[in-house]
Design a protein around this motif. Structure first.
Motif, short mmCIF file in Angstrom:
data_model
loop_
_atom_site.label_atom_id
_atom_site.label_comp_id
_atom_site.label_asym_id
_atom_site.label_seq_id
_atom_site.Cartn_x
_atom_site.Cartn_y
_atom_site.Cartn_z
N MET A 42 0.85 -1.19 0.00
CA MET A 42 0.00 0.00 0.00
C MET A 42 0.89 1.24 0.00
N SER A 43 0.73 2.08 -1.05
CA SER A 43 1.59 3.26 -1.17
C SER A 43 1.14 4.36 -0.22
N ARG A 44 2.10 5.15 0.25
CA ARG A 44 1.80 6.26 1.13
C ARG A 44 1.34 7.46 0.31
N LEU A 45 0.46 8.27 0.91
CA LEU A 45 0.03 9.50 0.25
C LEU A 45 1.21 10.46 0.18
N ARG A 46 1.27 11.20 -0.91
CA ARG A 46 2.35 12.18 -1.07
C ARG A 46 2.12 13.36 -0.15
N LEU A 47 3.18 13.83 0.45
CA LEU A 47 3.11 15.02 1.29
C LEU A 47 3.19 16.28 0.44
N PRO A 48 2.70 17.39 0.95
CA PRO A 48 2.87 18.66 0.23
C PRO A 48 4.35 18.98 0.08
N PRO A 49 4.70 19.83 -0.88
CA PRO A 49 6.11 20.20 -1.07
C PRO A 49 6.71 20.74 0.23
N LEU A 50 7.92 20.27 0.55
CA LEU A 50 8.56 20.66 1.81
C LEU A 50 8.80 22.17 1.87
N SER A 51 9.22 22.75 0.75
CA SER A 51 9.48 24.20 0.76
C SER A 51 8.22 24.99 1.06
N ALA A 52 7.07 24.52 0.55
CA ALA A 52 5.81 25.20 0.82
C ALA A 52 5.41 25.04 2.28
N LEU A 53 5.61 23.85 2.83
CA LEU A 53 5.30 23.63 4.24
C LEU A 53 6.18 24.50 5.14
N ARG A 54 7.47 24.61 4.76
CA ARG A 54 8.38 25.43 5.57
C ARG A 54 7.96 26.90 5.54
N ALA A 55 7.61 27.40 4.35
CA ALA A 55 7.15 28.78 4.25
C ALA A 55 5.88 28.99 5.06
N PHE A 56 4.97 28.03 5.02
CA PHE A 56 3.73 28.12 5.80
C PHE A 56 4.02 28.14 7.29
N GLU A 57 4.89 27.25 7.77
CA GLU A 57 5.18 27.18 9.20
C GLU A 57 5.76 28.49 9.71
N VAL A 58 6.69 29.08 8.95
CA VAL A 58 7.32 30.32 9.40
C VAL A 58 6.33 31.48 9.32
N ALA A 59 5.56 31.55 8.23
CA ALA A 59 4.59 32.64 8.09
C ALA A 59 3.54 32.58 9.19
N ALA A 60 3.09 31.38 9.53
CA ALA A 60 2.09 31.24 10.59
C ALA A 60 2.70 31.59 11.94
N ARG A 61 3.91 31.16 12.18
CA ARG A 61 4.56 31.44 13.47
C ARG A 61 4.85 32.93 13.63
N ARG A 62 5.29 33.57 12.56
CA ARG A 62 5.63 34.99 12.63
C ARG A 62 4.44 35.90 12.34
N ALA A 63 3.33 35.33 11.85
CA ALA A 63 2.11 36.10 11.52
C ALA A 63 2.41 37.23 10.55
N SER A 64 3.35 36.97 9.63
CA SER A 64 3.75 38.01 8.69
C SER A 64 4.54 37.40 7.55
N PHE A 65 4.14 37.74 6.31
CA PHE A 65 4.92 37.29 5.16
C PHE A 65 6.29 37.97 5.15
N LYS A 66 6.34 39.24 5.53
CA LYS A 66 7.60 39.96 5.52
C LYS A 66 8.59 39.37 6.52
N ALA A 67 8.11 39.07 7.73
CA ALA A 67 8.99 38.49 8.75
C ALA A 67 9.44 37.09 8.33
N ALA A 68 8.52 36.34 7.72
CA ALA A 68 8.88 35.00 7.24
C ALA A 68 9.94 35.09 6.16
N ALA A 69 9.79 36.08 5.26
CA ALA A 69 10.76 36.25 4.19
C ALA A 69 12.14 36.59 4.75
N GLU A 70 12.19 37.42 5.79
CA GLU A 70 13.48 37.77 6.40
C GLU A 70 14.13 36.56 7.05
#
Length: 296
Positions: A1-29
């Motif tokens: 039984m094959s495992r479901l594919r995860l979302p792209p790691l780079s997208a997950l990382r950007a999401f985690e930082v943006a959510a934690r910092r509550a800011s796209f600008k802070a996440a970008a920095e």
């Protein structure tokens, strides 16, 4: 039984930082990218998932209900990964070892071999301590040393690296080749030398070589072997030094040994604080010194 594919790691990382910092600008920095790149990653993640994870307003970035559930697992996952990577890097990082020896030995023998040492013993970050007196060795302090003497030395574990001989050396530019030439040469003396005993001075050497009519007190005087060898390389006279200290200058034709007569010296030893002799990094350092001295 094959495992479901995860979302792209780079997208997950950007999401985690943006959510934690509550800011796209802070996440970008934090991620060293542009806010536009963060926005594109979040849009890519939402398109992949089929639902929104962040609500964006001109003033704030907030999690949706589904985004909050995703953030909890991504924050935990990235935190665990960071912890494991930090621990693994610490396990493989070079350990710092402090080694003490004389200025002459460190400058003339060890420093020219430091690149080779770093390549062959990469697990050791060697810190050098210069001292012309015997330093106490202890864990957490000065742990190792290259000592010159008869050995064994009290209070430390040591192995002999090689016996030493002392020989007159001078610059080839002086053109000294016969014992008679010594009568017109400038003698270089090392006043601060305490080993070996008896002192390997010009009086002893001339007596052993059978040469008379040499003023063995005249000439230039220096407080240590390092300065005396530099004077000899500069063509200022003839000096009696350890062959180990002179080996590289001899190989480079900066110095030569015009006479075959030598004086017996002591020996070079690798020493470490008791209890450290079996530690992997110190054993590797000791083995490198033994191999290198065998080639000297």
């Amino acid at each position: 039984m094959s495992r479901l594919r995860l979302p792209p790691l780079s997208a997950l990382r950007a999401f985690e930082v943006a959510a934690r910092r509550a800011s796209f600008k802070a996440a970008a920095e934090e991620l060293l990218v542009t806010p536009t790149a963060i926005s594109h990653q979040i849009k890519h993640l939402e398109a992949y998932l089929g639902f929104r994870v962040l609500d964006r307003t001109p003033r704030a970035v907030t999690l949706t209900a589904k985004g909050r559930a995703l953030y909890e697992v991504t924050a935990s996952g990235f935190g665990e990964i960071e912890g494991v990577v930090t621990r693994l890097r610490a396990d493989t990082a070079p350990t710092t070892i402090t080694l003490s020896s004389t200025t002459a030995f460190l400058s003339h023998w060890l420093v020219p071999r430091m690149d080779e040492l770093r390549q062959i013993v990469p697990m050791v970050d060697l810190r050098l301590h210069t001292s012309n007196v015997v330093e106490d060795l202890r864990p957490g302090g000065i742990e190792t040393a290259i000592r010159y003497g008869h050995g064994p030395f009290p209070g430390v574990a040591s192995v002999c690296l090689c016996p030493d001989v002392l020989t007159p050396v001078c610059s080839p530019r002086l053109g000294i080749s016969r014992l008679d030439d010594l009568r017109q040469a400038t003698l270089i003396h090392i006043d601060g030398r305490s080993r070996p005993t008896p002192n390997p001075n010009w009086s002893r050497w001339c007596a052993q070589a059978g040469i008379a009519d040499v003023d063995t007190d005249a000439g230039l005087r220096f407080p240590d072997s390092m300065l005396a060898m530099q004077a000899a390389i500069a063509g200022q006279g003839v000096v009696i030094v350890s062959r180990v200290l002179a080996v590289d200058a001899l190989a480079a034709n900066l110095l030569e040994t015009p006479f075959s007569q030598t004086l017996t010296g002591d020996a070079y030893h690798f020493a470490c604080a008791f209890g450290l002799e079996q530690r992997a990094d110190i054993a590797a350092l000791r083995d490198w010194f033994q191999r290198s001295f065998n080639l000297t």
